[in-house]
Write a protein that holds these residues in place. Structure first.
Motif, short mmCIF file in Angstrom:
data_model
loop_
_atom_site.label_atom_id
_atom_site.label_comp_id
_atom_site.label_asym_id
_atom_site.label_seq_id
_atom_site.Cartn_x
_atom_site.Cartn_y
_atom_site.Cartn_z
N LEU A 67 -7.03 4.26 -5.85
CA LEU A 67 -6.77 3.01 -6.56
C LEU A 67 -6.33 3.31 -7.98
O LEU A 67 -6.83 4.24 -8.59
N PRO A 68 -5.45 2.58 -8.59
CA PRO A 68 -4.74 1.39 -8.11
C PRO A 68 -3.50 1.72 -7.30
O PRO A 68 -2.77 0.83 -6.92
N LEU A 120 -7.22 2.15 12.84
CA LEU A 120 -6.48 0.91 13.11
C LEU A 120 -7.15 -0.29 12.45
O LEU A 120 -6.48 -1.16 11.90
N PHE A 121 -8.48 -0.33 12.48
CA PHE A 121 -9.22 -1.41 11.86
C PHE A 121 -8.96 -1.44 10.36
O PHE A 121 -8.70 -2.49 9.78
N TYR A 122 -9.00 -0.29 9.73
CA TYR A 122 -8.73 -0.23 8.29
C TYR A 122 -7.29 -0.61 7.99
O TYR A 122 -7.02 -1.44 7.12
N HIS A 123 -6.38 0.00 8.71
CA HIS A 123 -4.97 -0.17 8.36
C HIS A 123 -4.45 -1.59 8.64
O HIS A 123 -3.65 -2.10 7.87
N PRO A 129 -7.56 -6.63 2.13
CA PRO A 129 -8.75 -7.18 1.46
C PRO A 129 -9.47 -6.16 0.58
O PRO A 129 -9.95 -6.48 -0.51
N PHE A 130 -9.55 -4.90 1.02
CA PHE A 130 -10.20 -3.85 0.24
C PHE A 130 -9.47 -3.62 -1.07
O PHE A 130 -10.07 -3.59 -2.14
N ARG A 131 -8.15 -3.47 -0.99
CA ARG A 131 -7.37 -3.25 -2.21
C ARG A 131 -7.43 -4.46 -3.13
O ARG A 131 -7.54 -4.34 -4.34
N HIS A 132 -7.33 -5.66 -2.54
CA HIS A 132 -7.33 -6.88 -3.35
C HIS A 132 -8.68 -7.05 -4.07
O HIS A 132 -8.73 -7.45 -5.22
N TYR A 133 -9.77 -6.72 -3.37
CA TYR A 133 -11.10 -6.87 -3.95
C TYR A 133 -11.30 -5.93 -5.13
O TYR A 133 -11.85 -6.31 -6.16
#
Length: 152
Positions: A67-68, A120-123, A129-133
């Motif tokens: 991140l970022p 697959l679940f992550y991608h 949502p993870f990056r946005h959070y």
């Protein structure tokens, strides 16, 4: 919660998951359940869940360290593959440790399936949502530091 997640040092969650996998693989009755066969295929379900979580934590830990900026898909796939290889090595280690251990290749298959599904679940579901959070906190922090350096 964001500040807590961001304060966790890099690769500590991955190390914790490696230790958890070692514990669940080599401990005698790690969950304290009487009898291994609670329900049919309980061992395979346990392997699937364990290596799904191992791969997911590896990928999330890597993504947090990037991140970022964006994490790379080939490195995420490699981390999922590392968790599948870890499952294979731990099964071989368990077979070597206990001479009477009945080697079951289906444990390797379901661990690999769990790692692949974690990728697959992550991608496809958790990436944005993870990056946005976490991205807003990082971006705001970066801008603040960047402005401070310009003023000096």
């Amino acid at each position: 919660m964001k500040s807590f997640i961001l304060s966790i040092p890099k690769f500590v969650p991955s190390l914790i998951m490696i230790l958890a996998a070692l514990y669940f693989t080599f401990a005698d009755n790690p969950l304290g359940i009487n009898g291994l066969k609670v329900f049919p295929y309980a061992e395979q379900v346990g392997h699937f869940i364990l290596y799904f979580l191992v791969a997911l934590v590896f990928i999330l830990d890597y993504a947090k360290s990037k991140l970022p900026h964006h994490s790379k898909i080939n490195q995420e796939m490699a981390l999922a593959a590392v968790s599948a290889v870890m499952a294979l090595l731990l099964e071989i280690g368990l077979m070597w440790k206990t001479n009477g251990y009945n080697y079951d290749v289906s444990n390797i298959y379901v661990a690999t399936l769990g790692a692949a599904l974690a990728f697959l679940f992550y991608h496809f579901w958790l990436l944005h949502p993870f990056r946005h959070y976490l991205y807003h906190s990082i971006q705001h922090h970066w801008r603040y530091q960047h402005r401070r350096k310009k003023k000096k």
